[in-house]
Design a protein around this motif. Structure first.
Motif, PDB file in Angstrom:
ATOM      1  N   ILE A  37       0.899  -1.144  -0.073  1.00 54.80           N
ATOM      2  CA  ILE A  37       0.116   0.008   0.004  1.00 54.80           C
ATOM      3  C   ILE A  37       0.751   1.239  -0.109  1.00 54.80           C
ATOM      4  CG2 ILE A  37      -0.425  -0.096   2.582  1.00 54.80           C
ATOM      5  CD1 ILE A  37      -3.319   1.287   1.924  1.00 54.80           C
ATOM      6  N   ALA A  66       2.289   3.192  -3.648  1.00 57.65           N
ATOM      7  CA  ALA A  66       3.331   3.036  -4.496  1.00 57.65           C
ATOM      8  C   ALA A  66       4.215   4.231  -4.906  1.00 57.65           C
ATOM      9  CB  ALA A  66       2.645   2.304  -5.765  1.00 57.65           C
ATOM     10  N   GLY A  67       4.598   4.910  -3.848  1.00 57.43           N
ATOM     11  CA  GLY A  67       5.294   6.183  -4.224  1.00 57.43           C
ATOM     12  C   GLY A  67       6.816   5.827  -4.396  1.00 57.43           C
ATOM     13  N   MET A  68       7.553   6.460  -3.842  1.00 60.65           N
ATOM     14  CA  MET A  68       9.229   6.357  -3.968  1.00 60.65           C
ATOM     15  C   MET A  68       9.625   5.000  -3.345  1.00 60.65           C
ATOM     16  SD  MET A  68      10.120   8.881  -6.007  1.00 60.65           S
ATOM     17  CE  MET A  68      11.748   8.672  -6.016  1.00 60.65           C
ATOM     18  N   ASN A  73      -3.647   5.535  -4.221  1.00 58.25           N
ATOM     19  CA  ASN A  73      -4.776   6.520  -4.428  1.00 58.25           C
ATOM     20  C   ASN A  73      -4.441   7.475  -5.648  1.00 58.25           C
ATOM     21  OD1 ASN A  73      -3.299   8.263  -2.854  1.00 58.25           O
ATOM     22  ND2 ASN A  73      -4.753   8.360  -1.166  1.00 58.25           N
ATOM     23  N   THR A 107       2.990   4.218   2.637  1.00 59.54           N
ATOM     24  CA  THR A 107       2.173   5.308   2.733  1.00 59.54           C
ATOM     25  C   THR A 107       2.797   6.535   3.345  1.00 59.54           C
ATOM     26  OG1 THR A 107       0.830   4.571   4.188  1.00 59.54           O
ATOM     27  CG2 THR A 107       0.040   4.480   1.922  1.00 59.54           C
ATOM     28  N   HIS A 120       0.925   5.235   8.457  1.00 61.25           N
ATOM     29  CA  HIS A 120       1.281   3.856   8.672  1.00 61.25           C
ATOM     30  C   HIS A 120       0.636   3.071   9.752  1.00 61.25           C
ATOM     31  CE1 HIS A 120       5.645   5.546   7.171  1.00 61.25           C
ATOM     32  NE2 HIS A 120       4.675   5.767   6.157  1.00 61.25           N
ATOM     33  N   LYS A 129       9.206   3.669   8.118  1.00 59.89           N
ATOM     34  CA  LYS A 129       9.440   4.548   9.242  1.00 59.89           C
ATOM     35  C   LYS A 129       9.052   5.948   8.959  1.00 59.89           C
ATOM     36  CE  LYS A 129      11.940   7.202   8.130  1.00 59.89           C
ATOM     37  NZ  LYS A 129      12.714   8.162   7.413  1.00 59.89           N
ATOM     38  N   HIS A 144      21.175   5.314   1.412  1.00 56.14           N
ATOM     39  CA  HIS A 144      21.101   4.274   2.030  1.00 56.14           C
ATOM     40  C   HIS A 144      20.610   2.837   1.333  1.00 56.14           C
ATOM     41  CE1 HIS A 144      16.849   5.516   2.346  1.00 56.14           C
ATOM     42  NE2 HIS A 144      17.269   6.523   3.246  1.00 56.14           N
TER      43      HIS A 144
END
Ligand SMILES: NC(=O)c1ccc[n+]([C@@H]2O[C@H](COP(=O)([O-])OP(=O)(O)OC[C@H]3O[C@@H](n4cnc5c(N)ncnc54)[C@H](O)[C@@H]3O)[C@@H](O)[C@H]2O)c1
Length: 422
Positions: A7, A9-11, A36, A76, A81, A100, A365
């Motif tokens: 859930i 699907a960003g970076m 969304n 998200t 979260h 996080k 990272h």
């Protein structure tokens, strides 16, 4: 084949899906997604070949469908979260990996930990630094006992002026009420490392810091609201968005180019679509005229009892992105920068050695991200792993509690705050 639902699907969500696809494609696959933003959903479904009936635009439908995969990745934004991880537990997921910070409210972290126990599920948090070779090897040296006990730690996160402007002045993490205080958003990893290295609970904290520079008072003469809006200060401004996102050959090739999707939402951003985004969207705003309120520098002094202390500093004002660590022990010290190829171990009255952790000096990272997914897949496949190297929700709670206390202290002008005080 391990199946993974995501859930957000960003970076981050797409980076983890890419690590799974390109490095572990034979053993795992993203098979369900909830996102969304319609363009992001469409492109993600196409890139990772996710079946249309397993693509969701609404979290209600996604969770109502029950457990769709072996694991759920919650990627998200900061303030969702907790809700999404709790909904995942209710939907029957037994393995959940949460980005996080878990929540700006440590009580929610504790509630999630309790709910995971109740459901007999495993909730892990993406504290990616713990998984990188560099920090893992530091922990191994400390645990070997060679240097005696840790007496003090001095750790600094140099965020990088361009990264800070992107994320914490113009971008998603610029306002506490929308996401998190910058110390939580940027440094819950660092505070997690510090308490991991110390191996004892933090008892009290004191913190100073604030928003010193990215304010209207520091706008140069002739500065416009937007870099592409006839700004008279553009030529000499290090934060000129056109230079950072489009023209600068170094950043174009690396960090900022990677962020093209943040500007345009599309995986196929072009120079024209980026310019349009800079003219109209948040990333083209003058860094001195945004609605940001998070601290651009902050120091936290932590008391770990028996006279043992740690100091962590986060700051925007560095040319590069890197962390420096100095661990002072009874019989020796560790010094290092995580952008180098390793760290140094120096024994009092004895020798000195370099512990090599990688072959080329790189920053960021990505390595931790890759190793996190590698460890997570091992766990999902029932292969052996070290429990103390896994960042469970329980292991995460202390870092979030320390930061919550640091924020109370900062708002009280640096007063000492006991852990758990409100
Ligand atoms: N572990 C790390 O090192 C690390 C690094 C950077 C960011 N983060 C954290 O990862 C999280 C995601 O960061 P990001 O850079 O990918 O952000 P992002 O904004 O690119 O991605 C979040 C995605 O979630 C989607 N979304 C939001 N609400 C939704 C909902 N209710 N249902 C479905 N989709 C929804 C958004 O449209 C967006 O595409 C943040 O909490 C951030 O603080 C972690």
């Amino acid at each position: 084949m391990v199946e993974i639902a995501v859930i957000g699907a960003g970076m981050r969500g797409c980076e983890y899906m890419s690590v799974v696809k390109y490095l572990h494609g034979r053993q795992a696959k993203a098979t369900a997604v909830c996102e969304n933003n319609p363009l992001r959903l469409k492109e993600t479904a196409a890139k990772f070949a996710i079946a249309p009936e397993r693509c969701f635009a609404d979290e209600k439908d996604f969770f109502a469908a029950g457990r769709l995969a072996d694991a759920l990745l919650v990627c998200t934004q900061d303030r969702s979260h907790y809700r999404h991880a709790m909904a995942g537990l209710a939907a029957g997921y037994k393995n959940i990996l949460v980005e996080k910070p878990v929540s700006p409210d440590p009580e929610e972290c504790r509630r999630l930990a309790a709910a995971a126990k109740e459901a007999d599920a495993r909730v892990l948090v993406c504290h990616v630094l713990r998984y990188s070779n560099y920090y893992k090897k530091i922990k191994e040296v400390l645990d070997s006992g060679e240097l005696g006990a840790v007496v003090a730690i001095s750790h600094t996160e140099n965020v990088g002026y361009f990264h800070f402007a992107h994320s914490f002045v113009r971008g998603n993490w610029r306002r506490e009420d929308e996401t998190s205080p910058s110390l939580l958003a940027k440094c819950c990893h660092d505070i997690d490392l510090i308490q991991w290295f110390m191996g004892a609970p933090c008892q009290s904290v004191s913190s100073l810091g604030g928003l010193a520079y990215f304010t209207a008072a520091n706008a140069p003469q002739g500065a416009a609201d937007r870099c592409l809006g006839g700004c008279a200060a553009k030529k000499h401004c290090p934060y000129d968005a056109e230079r950072l996102y489009i023209k600068d050959p170094f950043y174009r090739a690396t960090f900022i180019k990677y962020l093209g999707r943040v500007l345009t939402d599309s995986m196929k951003s072009t120079k024209a679509s980026k310019l349009k985004a800079l003219r109209e969207g948040p990333y083209g705003r003058c860094v001195y005229r945004c609605d940001n309120d998070v601290a651009d520098h902050q120091s936290v002094l932590m008391d770990f009892g028996s006279g043992r202390t740690a100091l962590h500093t986060m700051n925007a004002f560095s040319r590069k992105m890197y962390r420096t660590t100095h661990i002072m022990c009874e019989k020796g010290e560790i010094t290092g920068r995580d952008c180098d190829t390793g760290f140094r171990v120096k024994i009092f009255g004895g020798g000195e050695r370099k512990v090599r952790t990688r072959f080329i000096p790189v920053t960021g990272h990505l390595e931790g991200d890759i190793r996190l997914i590698e460890s997570y897949l091992k766990l999902l496949e029932g292969k052996p792993y070290r429990e103390d190297y896994i960042t469970s929700i329980d292991a995460t709670v202390p870092s979030h509690e320390i930061i919550a206390a640091a924020e109370i202290s900062r708002h009280r002008g640096g007063a000492k705050v006991l852990l758990g005080e409100r």
